[in-house]
Design an enzyme around this catalytic site. Structure first.
Site, short mmCIF file in Angstrom:
data_model
loop_
_atom_site.label_atom_id
_atom_site.label_comp_id
_atom_site.label_asym_id
_atom_site.label_seq_id
_atom_site.Cartn_x
_atom_site.Cartn_y
_atom_site.Cartn_z
N GLU A 1 0.85 -1.19 0.00
CA GLU A 1 0.00 0.00 0.00
C GLU A 1 0.89 1.24 0.00
O GLU A 1 1.71 1.43 0.90
CB GLU A 1 -0.95 0.03 1.21
CG GLU A 1 -1.85 1.27 1.11
CD GLU A 1 -2.96 1.33 2.16
OE1 GLU A 1 -3.11 0.37 2.93
OE2 GLU A 1 -3.66 2.36 2.18
N ASP B 1 -2.24 11.97 -3.81
CA ASP B 1 -2.32 13.43 -4.00
C ASP B 1 -2.61 13.71 -5.47
O ASP B 1 -1.88 13.24 -6.34
CB ASP B 1 -1.00 14.07 -3.58
CG ASP B 1 -0.71 13.84 -2.10
OD1 ASP B 1 -1.39 14.42 -1.26
OD2 ASP B 1 0.19 13.02 -1.80
N ASP C 1 -10.71 10.71 -5.74
CA ASP C 1 -11.90 11.56 -5.63
C ASP C 1 -11.79 12.72 -6.61
O ASP C 1 -12.56 13.65 -6.54
CB ASP C 1 -12.02 12.13 -4.21
CG ASP C 1 -10.80 12.94 -3.83
OD1 ASP C 1 -9.68 12.52 -4.19
OD2 ASP C 1 -10.92 14.00 -3.19
N ARG D 1 -9.75 8.25 5.41
CA ARG D 1 -9.91 9.61 5.95
C ARG D 1 -10.13 10.63 4.83
O ARG D 1 -11.03 11.45 4.88
CB ARG D 1 -8.63 9.93 6.74
CG ARG D 1 -8.63 11.25 7.38
CD ARG D 1 -7.68 11.25 8.56
NE ARG D 1 -7.70 12.56 9.17
CZ ARG D 1 -6.70 13.42 9.11
NH1 ARG D 1 -5.58 13.09 8.49
NH2 ARG D 1 -6.80 14.58 9.67
#
Ligand code: SAM
Length: 235
Positions: free
Chosen positions: A68, A143, A179, A212
């Site tokens: 990960e 990011d 996202d 998160r």
């Protein structure tokens, strides 16, 4: 005070152009719990050097290992490790409080299938992961580097696709979630233009915990895209 990894001492991965990093410096203070975990959970923290990680000695013979990249606070990582104890997880992030937080969570839940590194994952992939050895790679909410002049800092770019392709088993996967709609499109284009990969957008896997960053994105009204790619033999 425990001795911290000095990322500069590891040198560059040689994958990105000199001076380019996929992460941004953050100055969050480390808590006492996170600090303590560096000592109490030290056996679960792997050092960065030039020695390939011995997967069989670390996780057991035949245990599939998933890397990960960028676990953040590590809560989703610990949750996935708890629900799938037969998979070995190598969890890497550069952010010291997050590393301490994941180590503490491993201790709280007595999880033994995770090893943590405070490092640039590209350095570890280059120097410490044998070719054809990883079962999978997870990169959740990398990011997005939205400005065009920062796109060179994105983790999903052709040279990183080459690197990860070389480290995966032939039946391996790279699971990415984002996202950022424009990044999702760019990810699909990047993989589409590479001859060594197949795959694309998938429904959100029910086993993937909400992270998160994802929670914040959902609160701010952004939609989430999961993508899974598999290596194919390069002609
Ligand atoms: C936007 S955060 C997402 C964190 C977490 N996956 C989540 O969804 O909450 C991206 C994370 O990736 C880490 N990161 C970025 N580039 C990295 C690299 N090359 N190696 C290790 N970690 C990296 C950052 O430190 C940060 O914690």
């Amino acid at each position: 005070m425990t001795e911290r990894a000095d990322l500069r001492a590891h040198g560059p991965s040689g994958i990105l152009r000199p001076g380019i990093r996929t992460y941004k410096p953050r100055r969050t203070r480390i808590t006492e719990r996170q600090e303590r975990a560096f000592t109490e959970q030290a056996p679960f923290l792997l050092p960065v050097d030039n020695t390939p990680i011995d997967f069989a000695a670390t996780w057991g013979v035949g245990v599939p290992v998933v890397l990960e990249i960028g676990f953040g606070d590590g809560l989703a990582t610990a949750s996935m490790a708890a629900t799938d104890p037969s998979t070995g997880i190598l969890a890497i992030d550069v952010h010291t409080p997050g590393v301490g937080g994941l180590l503490a969570s491993l201790g709280d839940a007595s999880l033994e299938n995770v090893r943590v590194m405070e490092a640039d994952a590209l350095v570890v992939l280059t120097r410490m992961i044998d070719p054809g050895s990883l079962h999978g790679v997870r990169t959740y909410f990398p990011d997005p580097w939205p400005k065009a002049r920062h796109h060179k800092r994105r983790i999903v770019q052709p040279d990183v696709l080459d690197l990860i392709h070389s480290r995966l088993r032939s039946d391996g996967f790279w699971h990415i979630a984002t996202d950022w709609a424009e990044y999702a499109d760019a990810i699909q284009s990047c993989f589409g233009e590479h001859t060594g990969w197949t795959g694309g957008v998938v429904p959100r896997p029910p086993w993937r915990p909400v992270t998160r960053y994802e929670r914040r994105a959902l609160l701010e009204g952004r939609s989430i895209t999961d993508l899974v790619f598999h290596p194919v033999e390069v002609a």
